[in-house]
Design a protein around this motif. Structure first.
Motif, short mmCIF file in Angstrom:
data_model
loop_
_atom_site.label_atom_id
_atom_site.label_comp_id
_atom_site.label_asym_id
_atom_site.label_seq_id
_atom_site.Cartn_x
_atom_site.Cartn_y
_atom_site.Cartn_z
N ARG A 55 0.83 -1.22 0.00
CA ARG A 55 0.00 0.00 0.00
C ARG A 55 0.86 1.25 0.00
O ARG A 55 0.58 2.22 -0.71
CB ARG A 55 -0.94 0.00 1.19
N ALA A 56 1.90 1.26 0.82
CA ALA A 56 2.76 2.44 0.88
C ALA A 56 3.49 2.66 -0.44
O ALA A 56 3.57 3.79 -0.93
CB ALA A 56 3.75 2.29 2.03
N ILE A 57 3.99 1.59 -1.02
CA ILE A 57 4.73 1.70 -2.28
C ILE A 57 3.80 2.10 -3.42
O ILE A 57 4.13 2.97 -4.23
CB ILE A 57 5.50 0.40 -2.59
N SER A 58 2.61 1.48 -3.48
CA SER A 58 1.67 1.86 -4.55
C SER A 58 1.14 3.27 -4.34
O SER A 58 0.69 3.91 -5.28
CB SER A 58 0.52 0.86 -4.64
N GLY A 59 1.22 3.78 -3.11
CA GLY A 59 0.82 5.16 -2.83
C GLY A 59 1.88 6.18 -3.21
O GLY A 59 1.68 7.37 -3.05
N GLY A 60 3.04 5.71 -3.67
CA GLY A 60 4.07 6.61 -4.15
C GLY A 60 5.31 6.70 -3.29
O GLY A 60 6.27 7.38 -3.64
N ALA A 61 5.34 6.02 -2.14
CA ALA A 61 6.52 6.06 -1.29
C ALA A 61 7.65 5.25 -1.92
O ALA A 61 7.40 4.21 -2.52
CB ALA A 61 6.19 5.50 0.09
N SER A 63 10.37 2.55 -2.39
CA SER A 63 10.40 1.21 -1.80
C SER A 63 11.52 1.07 -0.78
O SER A 63 11.34 0.41 0.25
CB SER A 63 10.52 0.14 -2.88
N GLY A 64 12.67 1.68 -1.01
CA GLY A 64 13.77 1.59 -0.05
C GLY A 64 13.41 2.23 1.28
O GLY A 64 13.74 1.70 2.34
N ALA A 65 12.71 3.35 1.21
CA ALA A 65 12.29 4.03 2.45
C ALA A 65 11.26 3.19 3.20
O ALA A 65 11.31 3.08 4.43
CB ALA A 65 11.72 5.41 2.13
N VAL A 66 10.32 2.58 2.47
CA VAL A 66 9.30 1.75 3.11
C VAL A 66 9.95 0.56 3.81
O VAL A 66 9.64 0.27 4.97
CB VAL A 66 8.25 1.27 2.07
N MET A 67 10.86 -0.11 3.13
CA MET A 67 11.54 -1.25 3.73
C MET A 67 12.37 -0.81 4.94
O MET A 67 12.40 -1.49 5.97
CB MET A 67 12.45 -1.96 2.72
N GLY A 68 13.03 0.34 4.83
CA GLY A 68 13.82 0.86 5.94
C GLY A 68 12.98 1.14 7.17
O GLY A 68 13.36 0.80 8.29
N VAL A 69 11.82 1.75 6.97
CA VAL A 69 10.94 2.06 8.10
C VAL A 69 10.41 0.77 8.73
O VAL A 69 10.41 0.62 9.96
CB VAL A 69 9.78 2.98 7.65
N GLY A 115 10.84 -5.18 -2.11
CA GLY A 115 10.15 -3.89 -2.18
C GLY A 115 10.14 -3.34 -3.58
O GLY A 115 9.13 -2.79 -4.04
N ARG A 116 11.23 -3.48 -4.30
CA ARG A 116 11.27 -3.04 -5.71
C ARG A 116 10.26 -3.83 -6.55
O ARG A 116 9.60 -3.30 -7.42
CB ARG A 116 12.67 -3.20 -6.29
N GLY A 117 10.16 -5.14 -6.25
CA GLY A 117 9.23 -5.98 -6.99
C GLY A 117 7.78 -5.61 -6.72
O GLY A 117 6.92 -5.77 -7.59
N LEU A 118 7.49 -5.11 -5.51
CA LEU A 118 6.12 -4.72 -5.18
C LEU A 118 5.63 -3.53 -6.01
O LEU A 118 4.43 -3.27 -6.06
CB LEU A 118 5.99 -4.39 -3.69
N ARG A 119 6.54 -2.84 -6.67
CA ARG A 119 6.12 -1.73 -7.54
C ARG A 119 5.27 -2.23 -8.70
O ARG A 119 4.38 -1.54 -9.16
CB ARG A 119 7.34 -1.01 -8.10
#
Length: 189
Positions: A55-61, A63-69, A115-119
């Motif tokens: 959800r976060a990645i598809s919302g535009g965040a 992927s590296g930042a999402v995984m880091g958090v 995370g890159r793949g989730l894009r």
């Protein structure tokens, strides 16, 4: 075969792989129940992680930042366990190298790529394809540790492999029918 059926079959294959492997292990019933409950909790947490990340990645965040958090938050949650168990073991070079490898190569790198793949991959497909982990572990056990699988585990591994192949191969669009192949006439003729 629909993706939902393939996912259900992959889960059944994992279950058969695990049950067949545990049949000759001589485990105790209470330990098996608690292990299954812990595994179910782990699966629930993984599903929460996968959906939240997608959800976060598809919302535009990024992927590296999402995984880091997400993993930074998990590290903070686990910090009391590290402090409780002690950090003396990190003074040994082999233990430090193992911890760095597990942290950087097998966790950080793999989940950065996930995370890159989730894009571009739906979360349901990505979560189903993550079921390849138990299959890889079983195969490594066979090749590296010379373990043997029970027939139920072999059947589970085969079912898991077929199911993952079905999920991984994108569905083809149906071929256009005769009416759809006809070239429409231009307006104004």
């Amino acid at each position: 075969m629909s993706e939902a059926v393939a996912t259900a079959a992959a889960i059944a294959g994992c279950a058969a792989l695990i049950v067949g492997g545990g049949a000759g292990a001589g485990g105790h019933g209470g330990q098996m129940v608690s292990g299954v409950l812990i595994a179910l909790l782990g699966g629930l947490i993984y599903a929460f992680y996968a959906v939240t990340a997608a959800r976060a990645i598809s919302g535009g965040a990024p992927s590296g930042a999402v995984m880091g958090v997400l993993f930074g938050g998990a590290a903070v949650i686990m910090l009391p366990v590290l402090l409780w168990r002690g950090v003396e073991w990190l003074a040994e070079p082999r233990a430090l190298v193992a911890a760095l490898y597990l942290g950087l190569a097998s966790t950080a790198l793999s989940y950065f790529l996930y995370g890159r793949g989730l894009r571009s991959t739906p979360v349901a497909t990505a979560a189903t394809l993550a079921l390849a982990e138990p299959a890889v572990a079983a195969l490594l056990g066979l090749v590296v540790l010379h373990e043997r699988l029970a027939p139920v585990s072999v059947a589970g591994l085969a079912l898991l492999a077929v199911s993952l192949a079905v999920v991984a191969v994108p569905e083809r669009a149906p071929a256009p029918g005769p009416a759809e192949r006809a070239v429409p006439e231009r307006a104004g003729r």
